[in-house]
Design a protein around this motif. Structure first.
Motif, PDB file in Angstrom:
ATOM      1  N   LEU A  92       0.846  -1.189   0.000  1.00 32.23           N
ATOM      2  CA  LEU A  92       0.000   0.000   0.000  1.00 32.23           C
ATOM      3  C   LEU A  92       0.883   1.241   0.000  1.00 32.23           C
ATOM      4  CD1 LEU A  92      -2.227  -1.554   2.716  1.00 32.23           C
ATOM      5  CD2 LEU A  92      -3.166  -0.833   0.527  1.00 32.23           C
ATOM      6  N   ASP A  93       0.731   2.065  -1.013  1.00 31.96           N
ATOM      7  CA  ASP A  93       1.604   3.229  -1.184  1.00 31.96           C
ATOM      8  C   ASP A  93       1.115   4.424  -0.359  1.00 31.96           C
ATOM      9  OD1 ASP A  93       3.908   4.327  -2.853  1.00 31.96           O
ATOM     10  OD2 ASP A  93       2.356   5.799  -3.297  1.00 31.96           O
ATOM     11  N   ASP A  94       2.064   5.296  -0.014  1.00 29.27           N
ATOM     12  CA  ASP A  94       1.769   6.593   0.626  1.00 29.27           C
ATOM     13  C   ASP A  94       1.020   6.456   1.947  1.00 29.27           C
ATOM     14  OD1 ASP A  94       3.008   8.658  -0.762  1.00 29.27           O
ATOM     15  OD2 ASP A  94       1.466   8.695  -2.318  1.00 29.27           O
ATOM     16  N   TYR A  95       1.365   5.442   2.726  1.00 30.73           N
ATOM     17  CA  TYR A  95       0.671   5.211   3.991  1.00 30.73           C
ATOM     18  C   TYR A  95       1.090   6.194   5.084  1.00 30.73           C
ATOM     19  CZ  TYR A  95       4.893   3.297   6.117  1.00 30.73           C
ATOM     20  OH  TYR A  95       6.158   3.150   6.642  1.00 30.73           O
ATOM     21  N   ARG A  96       2.142   7.011   4.839  1.00 30.54           N
ATOM     22  CA  ARG A  96       2.635   7.883   5.907  1.00 30.54           C
ATOM     23  C   ARG A  96       2.943   9.308   5.448  1.00 30.54           C
ATOM     24  NH1 ARG A  96       8.295   8.281   5.518  1.00 30.54           N
ATOM     25  NH2 ARG A  96       8.511   8.796   7.720  1.00 30.54           N
ATOM     26  N   SER A  97       2.615   9.682   4.232  1.00 33.22           N
ATOM     27  CA  SER A  97       2.925  11.023   3.744  1.00 33.22           C
ATOM     28  C   SER A  97       1.959  12.042   4.347  1.00 33.22           C
ATOM     29  CB  SER A  97       2.826  11.071   2.217  1.00 33.22           C
ATOM     30  OG  SER A  97       3.748  10.177   1.636  1.00 33.22           O
ATOM     31  N   GLU A  98       2.481  13.252   4.608  1.00 38.56           N
ATOM     32  CA  GLU A  98       1.641  14.255   5.253  1.00 38.56           C
ATOM     33  C   GLU A  98       0.476  14.703   4.366  1.00 38.56           C
ATOM     34  OE1 GLU A  98       4.657  14.776   4.150  1.00 38.56           O
ATOM     35  OE2 GLU A  98       4.643  16.579   2.910  1.00 38.56           O
ATOM     36  N   HIS A  99       0.617  14.538   3.052  1.00 40.52           N
ATOM     37  CA  HIS A  99      -0.448  14.974   2.158  1.00 40.52           C
ATOM     38  C   HIS A  99      -1.440  13.856   1.840  1.00 40.52           C
ATOM     39  CE1 HIS A  99       2.419  13.070  -0.560  1.00 40.52           C
ATOM     40  NE2 HIS A  99       1.485  13.018  -1.477  1.00 40.52           N
ATOM     41  N   VAL A 141      -5.004   7.836   3.254  1.00 37.92           N
ATOM     42  CA  VAL A 141      -4.373   6.522   3.106  1.00 37.92           C
ATOM     43  C   VAL A 141      -3.994   5.975   4.471  1.00 37.92           C
ATOM     44  CG1 VAL A 141      -2.500   5.225   2.031  1.00 37.92           C
ATOM     45  CG2 VAL A 141      -3.491   7.185   0.828  1.00 37.92           C
ATOM     46  N   SER A 142      -3.367   6.813   5.289  1.00 39.75           N
ATOM     47  CA  SER A 142      -2.972   6.378   6.633  1.00 39.75           C
ATOM     48  C   SER A 142      -4.167   5.863   7.413  1.00 39.75           C
ATOM     49  CB  SER A 142      -2.321   7.538   7.391  1.00 39.75           C
ATOM     50  OG  SER A 142      -1.188   8.035   6.712  1.00 39.75           O
ATOM     51  N   ALA A 143      -5.262   6.618   7.374  1.00 40.39           N
ATOM     52  CA  ALA A 143      -6.460   6.218   8.119  1.00 40.39           C
ATOM     53  C   ALA A 143      -6.970   4.859   7.656  1.00 40.39           C
ATOM     54  CB  ALA A 143      -7.545   7.281   7.956  1.00 40.39           C
ATOM     55  N   ALA A 144      -7.023   4.657   6.345  1.00 41.63           N
ATOM     56  CA  ALA A 144      -7.547   3.394   5.813  1.00 41.63           C
ATOM     57  C   ALA A 144      -6.619   2.222   6.130  1.00 41.63           C
ATOM     58  CB  ALA A 144      -7.755   3.518   4.304  1.00 41.63           C
ATOM     59  N   VAL A 145      -5.308   2.453   6.031  1.00 39.31           N
ATOM     60  CA  VAL A 145      -4.350   1.369   6.279  1.00 39.31           C
ATOM     61  C   VAL A 145      -4.409   0.917   7.729  1.00 39.31           C
ATOM     62  CG1 VAL A 145      -1.897   0.797   6.414  1.00 39.31           C
ATOM     63  CG2 VAL A 145      -2.798   1.978   4.397  1.00 39.31           C
ATOM     64  N   TRP A 146      -4.326   1.867   8.668  1.00 36.82           N
ATOM     65  CA  TRP A 146      -4.278   1.464  10.070  1.00 36.82           C
ATOM     66  C   TRP A 146      -5.642   0.983  10.555  1.00 36.82           C
ATOM     67  CZ3 TRP A 146       0.176   0.046  11.358  1.00 36.82           C
ATOM     68  CH2 TRP A 146       1.306   0.692  10.851  1.00 36.82           C
ATOM     69  N   GLU A 147      -6.697   1.449   9.953  1.00 38.19           N
ATOM     70  CA  GLU A 147      -8.011   0.884  10.256  1.00 38.19           C
ATOM     71  C   GLU A 147      -8.045  -0.594   9.869  1.00 38.19           C
ATOM     72  OE1 GLU A 147     -12.464   2.425   9.545  1.00 38.19           O
ATOM     73  OE2 GLU A 147     -11.395   1.936   7.682  1.00 38.19           O
ATOM     74  N   GLY A 196      -7.958  -7.102  10.468  1.00 40.21           N
ATOM     75  CA  GLY A 196      -7.133  -8.307  10.435  1.00 40.21           C
ATOM     76  C   GLY A 196      -5.900  -8.245   9.560  1.00 40.21           C
ATOM     77  N   LEU A 197      -5.579  -7.080   8.993  1.00 35.96           N
ATOM     78  CA  LEU A 197      -4.385  -6.955   8.168  1.00 35.96           C
ATOM     79  C   LEU A 197      -3.152  -6.950   9.068  1.00 35.96           C
ATOM     80  CD1 LEU A 197      -3.058  -6.458   5.398  1.00 35.96           C
ATOM     81  CD2 LEU A 197      -3.408  -4.005   5.770  1.00 35.96           C
ATOM     82  N   ARG A 198      -2.207  -7.836   8.789  1.00 37.34           N
ATOM     83  CA  ARG A 198      -1.004  -7.969   9.620  1.00 37.34           C
ATOM     84  C   ARG A 198       0.179  -7.291   8.937  1.00 37.34           C
ATOM     85  NH1 ARG A 198      -3.584 -13.121   9.724  1.00 37.34           N
ATOM     86  NH2 ARG A 198      -4.337 -13.636  11.825  1.00 37.34           N
ATOM     87  N   PRO A 199       0.808  -6.329   9.620  1.00 33.87           N
ATOM     88  CA  PRO A 199       1.979  -5.669   9.031  1.00 33.87           C
ATOM     89  C   PRO A 199       3.132  -6.644   8.840  1.00 33.87           C
ATOM     90  CG  PRO A 199       1.125  -4.424  10.912  1.00 33.87           C
ATOM     91  CD  PRO A 199       0.455  -5.766  10.929  1.00 33.87           C
ATOM     92  N   VAL A 200       3.784  -6.536   7.699  1.00 38.71           N
ATOM     93  CA  VAL A 200       4.969  -7.330   7.393  1.00 38.71           C
ATOM     94  C   VAL A 200       6.206  -6.447   7.341  1.00 38.71           C
ATOM     95  CG1 VAL A 200       6.109  -8.726   5.618  1.00 38.71           C
ATOM     96  CG2 VAL A 200       3.692  -9.121   6.157  1.00 38.71           C
ATOM     97  N   LEU A 201       6.106  -5.369   6.564  1.00 31.07           N
ATOM     98  CA  LEU A 201       7.265  -4.526   6.287  1.00 31.07           C
ATOM     99  C   LEU A 201       6.813  -3.089   6.086  1.00 31.07           C
ATOM    100  CD1 LEU A 201      10.282  -4.085   5.360  1.00 31.07           C
ATOM    101  CD2 LEU A 201       9.484  -4.643   3.047  1.00 31.07           C
ATOM    102  N   LEU A 202       7.622  -2.155   6.607  1.00 30.27           N
ATOM    103  CA  LEU A 202       7.395  -0.735   6.378  1.00 30.27           C
ATOM    104  C   LEU A 202       8.626  -0.148   5.698  1.00 30.27           C
ATOM    105  CD1 LEU A 202       5.988   0.298   9.895  1.00 30.27           C
ATOM    106  CD2 LEU A 202       4.693  -0.480   7.895  1.00 30.27           C
ATOM    107  N   MET A 229       7.972   4.633   1.778  1.00 25.80           N
ATOM    108  CA  MET A 229       6.843   4.897   0.889  1.00 25.80           C
ATOM    109  C   MET A 229       5.695   3.906   1.019  1.00 25.80           C
ATOM    110  SD  MET A 229       7.516   7.669  -0.784  1.00 25.80           S
ATOM    111  CE  MET A 229       6.316   7.597  -2.117  1.00 25.80           C
ATOM    112  N   LYS A 230       5.986   2.674   1.406  1.00 30.34           N
ATOM    113  CA  LYS A 230       4.947   1.638   1.309  1.00 30.34           C
ATOM    114  C   LYS A 230       4.818   0.792   2.574  1.00 30.34           C
ATOM    115  CE  LYS A 230       5.548   1.251  -3.716  1.00 30.34           C
ATOM    116  NZ  LYS A 230       4.349   2.002  -4.139  1.00 30.34           N
ATOM    117  N   PHE A 231       3.591   0.368   2.793  1.00 26.67           N
ATOM    118  CA  PHE A 231       3.236  -0.582   3.852  1.00 26.67           C
ATOM    119  C   PHE A 231       2.984  -1.928   3.181  1.00 26.67           C
ATOM    120  CE2 PHE A 231       0.034  -3.049   5.972  1.00 26.67           C
ATOM    121  CZ  PHE A 231       0.162  -2.836   7.340  1.00 26.67           C
ATOM    122  N   TYR A 232       3.638  -2.970   3.680  1.00 33.48           N
ATOM    123  CA  TYR A 232       3.434  -4.323   3.161  1.00 33.48           C
ATOM    124  C   TYR A 232       2.742  -5.138   4.252  1.00 33.48           C
ATOM    125  CZ  TYR A 232       7.023  -3.020  -0.278  1.00 33.48           C
ATOM    126  OH  TYR A 232       7.752  -2.387  -1.263  1.00 33.48           O
ATOM    127  N   GLY A 233       1.678  -5.829   3.886  1.00 28.24           N
ATOM    128  CA  GLY A 233       0.955  -6.611   4.873  1.00 28.24           C
ATOM    129  C   GLY A 233       0.345  -7.857   4.263  1.00 28.24           C
TER     130      GLY A 233
END
Length: 290
Positions: free
Chosen positions: A169-176, A180-186, A192-198, A201-205
């Motif tokens: 998932l791209d742009d999970y932490r950019s200020e603009h 995206v951040s809200a949807a990813v961490w929700e 049930g999405l399990r984080p694998v790698l940060l 630019m991208k969140f891998y889960g």
């Protein structure tokens, strides 16, 4: 790069992959390739799905990893009109002048013999089941930055992925891109999405075995390639972090130090400002080659 240069780059055939405009940088290219290659080595098969392709920089790499019988599907509006005012405003602000389906196709065909399956439409159309459930091993989401759209894209990814499939998932932490951040961490805390790698630019889960995916990543000597490896714990679950190594301070030569000391104060300040500006430009992430 000037607007004229951007248009020339977009419409000229790329000679190498880095010539394709986009925001798909070396660390994520390495992570994509490693995860996809590891799946293939382990005998894992499945299709690949990309939601939001821009001009094909990441799609070309995904196409590199297709095995016989597998299919790459990309979904993007390209030069179609957006379905709502907010999405239209986002497109006009970011890439309306450069994004066309013909440019994507030319870029992809510069490196592959045939096009992927292209769905030119809002990514929400994929919720109709045209991507078979549990059919994919890897999904890349890099479309709208609006919360409602990203949440829908994550739902599409979850339905499409097979057991232990990975979503990026791209742009999970950019200020603009707070949507995206809200949807990813929700998705992490309630879906049930399990984080694998940060990465920067991208969140891998995965909705499967995150520890197994991390074990695959740890087999690679990332520091030897210029990356840092760290780990964190989020709600009791371990997650890896990869980033670029920060280079140490530049050591000035004796002659350079002497020259700065002998210059008049005004000239010394101007010289130091110029050198600082040059260092900052070299250290900054590369701009999209658009």
């Amino acid at each position: 790069m000037s607007e004229t240069a951007v248009e020339a780059a977009v419409h000229s055939a790329p000679l190498k992959r880095d010539d394709i405009p986009g925001w798909f940088f070396s660390l994520d290219r390495a992570a994509f390739s490693h995860l996809l290659s590891a799946q293939t080595a382990a005998g894992v098969t499945g299709d690949i799905l990309e939601l939001g392709s821009y001009l094909g920089r990441s799609a070309v790499l995904l196409g590199d990893h297709l095995q016989p019988g597998e299919r790459l599907t990309v979904c993007d509006l390209f030069d179609s009109e957006a379905g709502d005012a907010d999405n239209a405003a986002e497109m006009n602000m970011s890439y309306r002048k450069t994004l066309t389906r013909s440019a994507f196709e030319a870029n992809y065909l510069a490196f592959h013999g045939e096009l992927p399956e292209i769905v030119q439409a809002p990514t929400s159309v994929l919720a109709d089941g045209r991507v078979r459930a549990d059919s994919c091993r890897f999904v890349h989401v890099d479309a709208s930055h609006l919360y409602e759209h990203v949440a829908g894209d994550i739902a599409v990814a979850r339905a499409a992925l097979g057991e232990n499939g990975v979503v990026a998932l791209d742009d999970y932490r950019s200020e603009h891109t707070p949507g995206v951040s809200a949807a990813v961490w929700e998705a992490v805390f309630t879906g049930g999405l399990r984080p694998v790698l940060l990465t920067p630019m991208k969140f891998y889960g995965t909705w499967g075995d995150a520890a197994a995916a991390q074990a695959v990543l740890r087999k690679r000597d990332w520091p030897a390639e210029g990356y840092t490896v760290d780990e964190d714990t989020i709600a009791g679950a371990r997650v890896m972090r990869l980033n670029y190594q920060v280079k140490g301070p530049i050591q000035r030569s004796t002659s350079r130090r002497l020259a700065l000391e002998l210059l008049p104060p005004v000239a010394t300040k101007a010289t130091r400002r110029m050198l600082r500006t040059l260092r900052e430009r070299r250290a900054a992430p590369p701009l999209p080659r658009a």
